[in-house]
Scaffold this active site. Structure first.
Site, PDB file in Angstrom:
ATOM      1  N   GLU A  81      -5.029  -5.002  10.494  1.00 55.39           N
ATOM      2  CA  GLU A  81      -4.260  -4.105  10.902  1.00 55.39           C
ATOM      3  C   GLU A  81      -4.400  -3.234  12.261  1.00 55.39           C
ATOM      4  O   GLU A  81      -5.193  -2.317  12.308  1.00 55.39           O
ATOM      5  CB  GLU A  81      -4.128  -2.804   9.720  1.00 55.39           C
ATOM      6  CG  GLU A  81      -5.521  -2.476   9.076  1.00 55.39           C
ATOM      7  CD  GLU A  81      -5.628  -1.079   8.402  1.00 55.39           C
ATOM      8  OE1 GLU A  81      -4.634  -0.588   8.226  1.00 55.39           O
ATOM      9  OE2 GLU A  81      -6.553  -0.582   8.334  1.00 55.39           O
ATOM     10  N   GLY A 108       2.448   2.613  11.016  1.00 58.34           N
ATOM     11  CA  GLY A 108       3.295   3.912  10.864  1.00 58.34           C
ATOM     12  C   GLY A 108       4.115   4.289  12.097  1.00 58.34           C
ATOM     13  O   GLY A 108       4.679   5.297  12.239  1.00 58.34           O
ATOM     14  N   HIS A 161      -9.759   0.565   5.009  1.00 59.24           N
ATOM     15  CA  HIS A 161      -8.401   0.957   5.646  1.00 59.24           C
ATOM     16  C   HIS A 161      -8.562   1.755   6.723  1.00 59.24           C
ATOM     17  O   HIS A 161      -9.502   2.673   6.552  1.00 59.24           O
ATOM     18  CB  HIS A 161      -7.588   1.495   4.512  1.00 59.24           C
ATOM     19  CG  HIS A 161      -6.086   1.381   5.199  1.00 59.24           C
ATOM     20  ND1 HIS A 161      -5.444   2.597   5.930  1.00 59.24           N
ATOM     21  CD2 HIS A 161      -5.020   0.714   4.716  1.00 59.24           C
ATOM     22  CE1 HIS A 161      -4.082   2.391   6.332  1.00 59.24           C
ATOM     23  NE2 HIS A 161      -3.867   1.250   5.696  1.00 59.24           N
ATOM     24  N   SER A 190       3.182  -2.000  10.773  1.00 50.83           N
ATOM     25  CA  SER A 190       4.446  -1.779  10.616  1.00 50.83           C
ATOM     26  C   SER A 190       5.450  -2.997  10.410  1.00 50.83           C
ATOM     27  O   SER A 190       6.201  -3.786  11.080  1.00 50.83           O
ATOM     28  CB  SER A 190       5.069  -1.532  12.025  1.00 50.83           C
ATOM     29  OG  SER A 190       4.745  -0.202  12.450  1.00 50.83           O
ATOM     30  N   GLU A 201      -7.143   4.404   7.731  1.00 51.03           N
ATOM     31  CA  GLU A 201      -7.136   5.824   7.374  1.00 51.03           C
ATOM     32  C   GLU A 201      -8.130   6.221   6.879  1.00 51.03           C
ATOM     33  O   GLU A 201      -8.703   7.672   6.814  1.00 51.03           O
ATOM     34  CB  GLU A 201      -5.937   5.998   6.680  1.00 51.03           C
ATOM     35  CG  GLU A 201      -4.520   5.882   7.157  1.00 51.03           C
ATOM     36  CD  GLU A 201      -3.487   5.539   6.603  1.00 51.03           C
ATOM     37  OE1 GLU A 201      -2.259   5.097   7.036  1.00 51.03           O
ATOM     38  OE2 GLU A 201      -3.146   5.409   5.105  1.00 51.03           O
ATOM     39  N   ASN A 255       1.045  -1.277   0.023  1.00 53.28           N
ATOM     40  CA  ASN A 255       0.129   0.077  -0.080  1.00 53.28           C
ATOM     41  C   ASN A 255       0.884   1.251   0.141  1.00 53.28           C
ATOM     42  O   ASN A 255       1.391   1.469   1.064  1.00 53.28           O
ATOM     43  CB  ASN A 255      -0.788   0.063   1.341  1.00 53.28           C
ATOM     44  CG  ASN A 255      -1.736   1.160   1.260  1.00 53.28           C
ATOM     45  OD1 ASN A 255      -1.792   1.796   0.227  1.00 53.28           O
ATOM     46  ND2 ASN A 255      -2.322   1.555   2.448  1.00 53.28           N
ATOM     47  N   TRP A 256       0.791   1.657  -1.037  1.00 56.35           N
ATOM     48  CA  TRP A 256       1.903   3.087  -1.309  1.00 56.35           C
ATOM     49  C   TRP A 256       1.235   4.275  -0.835  1.00 56.35           C
ATOM     50  O   TRP A 256       2.018   5.356  -0.756  1.00 56.35           O
ATOM     51  CB  TRP A 256       2.346   3.180  -2.723  1.00 56.35           C
ATOM     52  CG  TRP A 256       3.434   2.233  -3.308  1.00 56.35           C
ATOM     53  CD1 TRP A 256       3.887   1.244  -2.647  1.00 56.35           C
ATOM     54  CD2 TRP A 256       3.882   2.008  -4.548  1.00 56.35           C
ATOM     55  NE1 TRP A 256       4.926   0.584  -3.196  1.00 56.35           N
ATOM     56  CE2 TRP A 256       4.849   1.249  -4.706  1.00 56.35           C
ATOM     57  CE3 TRP A 256       3.582   2.774  -5.668  1.00 56.35           C
ATOM     58  CZ2 TRP A 256       5.491   0.609  -5.897  1.00 56.35           C
ATOM     59  CZ3 TRP A 256       4.309   2.376  -6.859  1.00 56.35           C
ATOM     60  CH2 TRP A 256       5.185   1.397  -7.009  1.00 56.35           C
ATOM     61  N   LYS A 257       0.208   4.120  -0.327  1.00 55.35           N
ATOM     62  CA  LYS A 257      -0.680   5.402   0.244  1.00 55.35           C
ATOM     63  C   LYS A 257      -0.578   6.590  -0.686  1.00 55.35           C
ATOM     64  O   LYS A 257      -0.753   6.464  -1.910  1.00 55.35           O
ATOM     65  CB  LYS A 257      -0.161   5.716   1.588  1.00 55.35           C
ATOM     66  CG  LYS A 257      -0.307   4.346   2.412  1.00 55.35           C
ATOM     67  CD  LYS A 257      -0.155   4.749   3.756  1.00 55.35           C
ATOM     68  CE  LYS A 257      -0.314   3.346   4.775  1.00 55.35           C
ATOM     69  NZ  LYS A 257      -0.370   3.633   6.237  1.00 55.35           N
TER      70      LYS A 257
END
Length: 279
Positions: free
Chosen positions: A190, A196, A121, A235, A123, A36-38
């Protein structure tokens, strides 16, 4: 049926479920590693990355989920380079078309080569995405034949209060209820407190939550739960990937920051291919 008979039936059913879960060690599926490159990567960096990363579909599946503007050029590059890597998106709307500024549909994603899409997700949840919206998205993606990667997990406060199992059960039920066919389903656990932060659930902690998730899927949809890949995300890095891969119910990983560098991402792929690819 009297109380004694009910108890016996319950014990038989519980034993059957335990045996099904235990049998996974004999039939583990190929690993799934998802990047996941976000909101990271330029086109130049992405193309350099693709020139360096390699995946053997015989050993496992590797998926990259870049930002929207990079989907089409990356799809072209993947075909040209024949990297063995597949393409995914970071989000999707549940409608086919309409006045939904900033959104994209399943059909649009399929046109640019996406087979996978992240849904729910943390976020996105923190930005206000509801359980109802997630369920609509899951249904739409499954109907299209794509693979939804549904993210679940507890935040820091819920973790401290020991509510992890309760939270993931609620999220699984909300996302998977009333679905006729979940054969393409993928779940990613997650823990929000680990994303992060440099912190990570221990492999044993992750395995226990994955067992809870698989049991929750079984309660809703029966024995197909044994074939649903459950990924760990939080992480994930080159140093802990091999330990995570050794656990029975960790079928792969959803990788954030460590997926932005070829060396670390390739190391994670190798770790899972070694542990699961030969199973």
């Amino acid at each position: 049926m009297n109380t004694s008979a009910r108890r016996q039936v319950k014990e038989i059913v519980e034993q059957m479920i335990k045996e099904q879960i235990q049998s996974r060690s004999l039939q583990r599926q190929k690993p799934l590693v998802v990047a996941n490159w976000k909101m990271n990567m330029s086109l130049e960096k992405a193309l350099h990355f693709l020139n360096s990363v390699q995946s053997d579909p015989q050993e496992g599946t590797v998926v990259i989920c870049p930002p929207y503007p990079l989907l089409y050029p990356i799809n072209i590059a993947m075909k040209k380079l024949q990297t063995g890597v597949q393409l995914g998106a970071q989000n999707v709307h549940w409608k086919d078309h309409g006045a939904h500024t900033g959104e994209v549909s399943v059909g649009m994603l399929q046109e640019v080569g996406c087979n996978f899409v992240l849904i729910g997700h943390s976020e996105r949840r923190m930005a206000g995405e509801s359980e109802e919206a997630i369920q609509h998205k899951v249904k739409q993606v499954l109907q299209s034949g794509m693979y939804p990667i549904v993210c679940v997990g507890e935040n820091s406060e819920e973790f401290k209060q020991g509510l992890t199992s309760q939270i993931v059960k609620q999220q699984i039920e909300a996302a998977l209820k009333n679905l006729p066919n979940i054969s393409n389903m993928i779940i990613a656990y997650e823990p929000v407190w680990a994303i992060g932060t440099g912190q990570s659930a221990t492999p044993y902690q992750a395995e226990k939550v994955h067992q809870t998730i698989r049991q929750s899927i079984h309660d809703l949809h029966g024995s197909i739960a044994q074939r649903i890949p459950i990924l760990y995300g939080g992480s994930v890095h080159a140093e802990n990937a091999r330990s995570l891969a050794a656990y029975e119910n960790i079928d792969g990983v959803l990788v954030g920051g460590a997926s932005l560098e070829v060396k670390s991402f390739q190391s994670i792929i190798r770790s899972f291919n070694k542990e699961l690819g030969s199973a």
